[in-house]
Design a protein around this motif. Structure first.
Motif, PDB file in Angstrom:
ATOM      1  N   GLN A  18      56.218  29.469-111.995  1.00  0.00           N
ATOM      2  CA  GLN A  18      55.597  30.266-113.056  1.00  0.00           C
ATOM      3  C   GLN A  18      54.731  29.409-113.968  1.00  0.00           C
ATOM      4  O   GLN A  18      53.784  29.888-114.564  1.00  0.00           O
ATOM      5  N   ARG A  19      55.036  28.123-114.073  1.00  0.00           N
ATOM      6  CA  ARG A  19      54.298  27.226-114.965  1.00  0.00           C
ATOM      7  C   ARG A  19      53.239  26.401-114.252  1.00  0.00           C
ATOM      8  O   ARG A  19      52.469  25.702-114.890  1.00  0.00           O
ATOM      9  N   LEU A  20      53.208  26.471-112.948  1.00  0.00           N
ATOM     10  CA  LEU A  20      52.326  25.604-112.174  1.00  0.00           C
ATOM     11  C   LEU A  20      50.882  26.100-112.175  1.00  0.00           C
ATOM     12  O   LEU A  20      50.596  27.193-111.720  1.00  0.00           O
ATOM     13  N   LYS A  21      49.991  25.296-112.720  1.00  0.00           N
ATOM     14  CA  LYS A  21      48.557  25.585-112.690  1.00  0.00           C
ATOM     15  C   LYS A  21      47.860  24.284-112.274  1.00  0.00           C
ATOM     16  O   LYS A  21      47.793  23.334-113.031  1.00  0.00           O
ATOM     17  N   ALA A  22      47.376  24.246-111.037  1.00  0.00           N
ATOM     18  CA  ALA A  22      46.750  23.029-110.526  1.00  0.00           C
ATOM     19  C   ALA A  22      45.682  23.392-109.514  1.00  0.00           C
ATOM     20  O   ALA A  22      45.709  24.457-108.912  1.00  0.00           O
ATOM     21  N   ASP A  23      44.724  22.489-109.347  1.00  0.00           N
ATOM     22  CA  ASP A  23      43.682  22.670-108.343  1.00  0.00           C
ATOM     23  C   ASP A  23      44.175  22.224-106.973  1.00  0.00           C
ATOM     24  O   ASP A  23      43.723  22.724-105.956  1.00  0.00           O
ATOM     25  N   GLY A  24      45.090  21.287-106.983  1.00  0.00           N
ATOM     26  CA  GLY A  24      45.674  20.787-105.750  1.00  0.00           C
ATOM     27  C   GLY A  24      47.152  20.544-105.942  1.00  0.00           C
ATOM     28  O   GLY A  24      47.595  20.266-107.053  1.00  0.00           O
ATOM     29  N   ILE A  25      47.910  20.669-104.886  1.00  0.00           N
ATOM     30  CA  ILE A  25      49.348  20.402-104.931  1.00  0.00           C
ATOM     31  C   ILE A  25      49.685  19.486-103.770  1.00  0.00           C
ATOM     32  O   ILE A  25      49.246  19.729-102.645  1.00  0.00           O
ATOM     33  N   VAL A  26      50.445  18.446-104.044  1.00  0.00           N
ATOM     34  CA  VAL A  26      50.951  17.601-102.980  1.00  0.00           C
ATOM     35  C   VAL A  26      52.457  17.788-102.908  1.00  0.00           C
ATOM     36  O   VAL A  26      53.147  17.762-103.920  1.00  0.00           O
ATOM     37  N   LEU A  27      52.954  18.020-101.720  1.00  0.00           N
ATOM     38  CA  LEU A  27      54.376  18.239-101.465  1.00  0.00           C
ATOM     39  C   LEU A  27      54.976  16.915-101.020  1.00  0.00           C
ATOM     40  O   LEU A  27      54.548  16.346-100.011  1.00  0.00           O
ATOM     41  N   VAL A  28      55.947  16.413-101.794  1.00  0.00           N
ATOM     42  CA  VAL A  28      56.608  15.152-101.469  1.00  0.00           C
ATOM     43  C   VAL A  28      58.113  15.353-101.508  1.00  0.00           C
ATOM     44  O   VAL A  28      58.599  16.368-102.008  1.00  0.00           O
ATOM     45  N   LEU A  29      58.854  14.371-100.989  1.00  0.00           N
ATOM     46  CA  LEU A  29      60.318  14.425-100.925  1.00  0.00           C
ATOM     47  C   LEU A  29      60.747  15.778-100.352  1.00  0.00           C
ATOM     48  O   LEU A  29      60.234  16.199 -99.334  1.00  0.00           O
ATOM     49  N   ASN A  30      61.705  16.476-100.982  1.00  0.00           N
ATOM     50  CA  ASN A  30      62.136  17.777-100.458  1.00  0.00           C
ATOM     51  C   ASN A  30      61.077  18.861-100.644  1.00  0.00           C
ATOM     52  O   ASN A  30      61.193  19.948-100.081  1.00  0.00           O
ATOM     53  N   GLY A  31      60.047  18.594-101.408  1.00  0.00           N
ATOM     54  CA  GLY A  31      58.953  19.551-101.574  1.00  0.00           C
ATOM     55  C   GLY A  31      58.217  19.843-100.273  1.00  0.00           C
ATOM     56  O   GLY A  31      57.591  20.894-100.123  1.00  0.00           O
ATOM     57  N   VAL A  32      58.311  18.939 -99.278  1.00  0.00           N
ATOM     58  CA  VAL A  32      57.630  19.184 -98.000  1.00  0.00           C
ATOM     59  C   VAL A  32      58.197  20.403 -97.280  1.00  0.00           C
ATOM     60  O   VAL A  32      57.520  20.977 -96.425  1.00  0.00           O
ATOM     61  N   TYR A  33      59.408  20.824 -97.623  1.00  0.00           N
ATOM     62  CA  TYR A  33      59.978  22.022 -96.978  1.00  0.00           C
ATOM     63  C   TYR A  33      59.126  23.256 -97.251  1.00  0.00           C
ATOM     64  O   TYR A  33      59.132  24.195 -96.470  1.00  0.00           O
ATOM     65  N   ALA A  55      50.743  17.621 -97.851  1.00  0.00           N
ATOM     66  CA  ALA A  55      52.133  17.227 -97.633  1.00  0.00           C
ATOM     67  C   ALA A  55      52.145  15.787 -97.143  1.00  0.00           C
ATOM     68  O   ALA A  55      51.315  15.383 -96.316  1.00  0.00           O
ATOM     69  N   LEU A  56      53.071  15.020 -97.653  1.00  0.00           N
ATOM     70  CA  LEU A  56      53.157  13.594 -97.323  1.00  0.00           C
ATOM     71  C   LEU A  56      53.809  13.417 -95.952  1.00  0.00           C
ATOM     72  O   LEU A  56      54.954  13.832 -95.741  1.00  0.00           O
ATOM     73  N   SER A  57      53.081  12.801 -95.029  1.00  0.00           N
ATOM     74  CA  SER A  57      53.545  12.673 -93.645  1.00  0.00           C
ATOM     75  C   SER A  57      54.839  11.884 -93.538  1.00  0.00           C
ATOM     76  O   SER A  57      55.715  12.215 -92.729  1.00  0.00           O
ATOM     77  N   GLU A  58      55.006  10.850 -94.345  1.00  0.00           N
ATOM     78  CA  GLU A  58      56.220  10.041 -94.280  1.00  0.00           C
ATOM     79  C   GLU A  58      57.454  10.876 -94.652  1.00  0.00           C
ATOM     80  O   GLU A  58      58.521  10.709 -94.066  1.00  0.00           O
ATOM     81  N   ASP A  59      57.325  11.768 -95.626  1.00  0.00           N
ATOM     82  CA  ASP A  59      58.455  12.618 -96.022  1.00  0.00           C
ATOM     83  C   ASP A  59      58.731  13.694 -94.969  1.00  0.00           C
ATOM     84  O   ASP A  59      59.873  14.093 -94.779  1.00  0.00           O
ATOM     85  N   ILE A  60      57.706  14.164 -94.288  1.00  0.00           N
ATOM     86  CA  ILE A  60      57.890  15.119 -93.188  1.00  0.00           C
ATOM     87  C   ILE A  60      58.692  14.452 -92.073  1.00  0.00           C
ATOM     88  O   ILE A  60      59.672  15.003 -91.577  1.00  0.00           O
ATOM     89  N   GLU A  61      58.285  13.241 -91.701  1.00  0.00           N
ATOM     90  CA  GLU A  61      58.965  12.514 -90.623  1.00  0.00           C
ATOM     91  C   GLU A  61      60.399  12.151 -91.005  1.00  0.00           C
ATOM     92  O   GLU A  61      61.310  12.249 -90.181  1.00  0.00           O
ATOM     93  N   THR A  62      60.617  11.743 -92.236  1.00  0.00           N
ATOM     94  CA  THR A  62      61.955  11.368 -92.703  1.00  0.00           C
ATOM     95  C   THR A  62      62.944  12.519 -92.564  1.00  0.00           C
ATOM     96  O   THR A  62      64.112  12.322 -92.268  1.00  0.00           O
ATOM     97  N   ARG A  63      62.472  13.739 -92.740  1.00  0.00           N
ATOM     98  CA  ARG A  63      63.341  14.915 -92.659  1.00  0.00           C
ATOM     99  C   ARG A  63      63.416  15.489 -91.251  1.00  0.00           C
ATOM    100  O   ARG A  63      63.995  16.555 -91.045  1.00  0.00           O
TER     101      ARG A  63
END
Length: 96
Positions: A18-33, A55-63
């Protein structure tokens, strides 16, 4: 342009979204889900919050996830690509 760095997993996204206002979003750690999970047949609402989603490739691979099953709106970047985005394309960061 503003970039949001999203670290939360799918179940913890409601209030933050509800508070997120951004032009871009990067998904890291558990956010890659958010790049993979669907609830009720619909993709994560995080993917509708910005025009550029990464999405960060290293976090995708780690999971143990496969980049082949990622949502088509998400661009996979590695650490070097993330640094380039932060310093070249976005002027502000918000960690969520």
């Amino acid at each position: 342009m503003k970039m949001g760095v999203f670290v939360s997993d799918y179940k913890m996204a409601g209030d933050t979204l509800q508070r997120l206002k951004a032009d871009g979003i990067v998904l890291v750690l558990n956010g890659v889900y958010h790049a993979f999970i669907k609830e009720g047949g619909k993709p994560s609402p995080v993917l509708d919050r910005a025009s550029n989603i990464y999405a960060l490739s290293e976090d995708i691979e780690t999971r143990g996830l496969s980049a082949g099953s990622i949502d088509s709106r998400v661009k996979v970047v590695n650490y070097n690509g993330l640094v380039d985005l932060i310093f070249s394309d976005y002027e502000k960061l918000a960690w969520l």
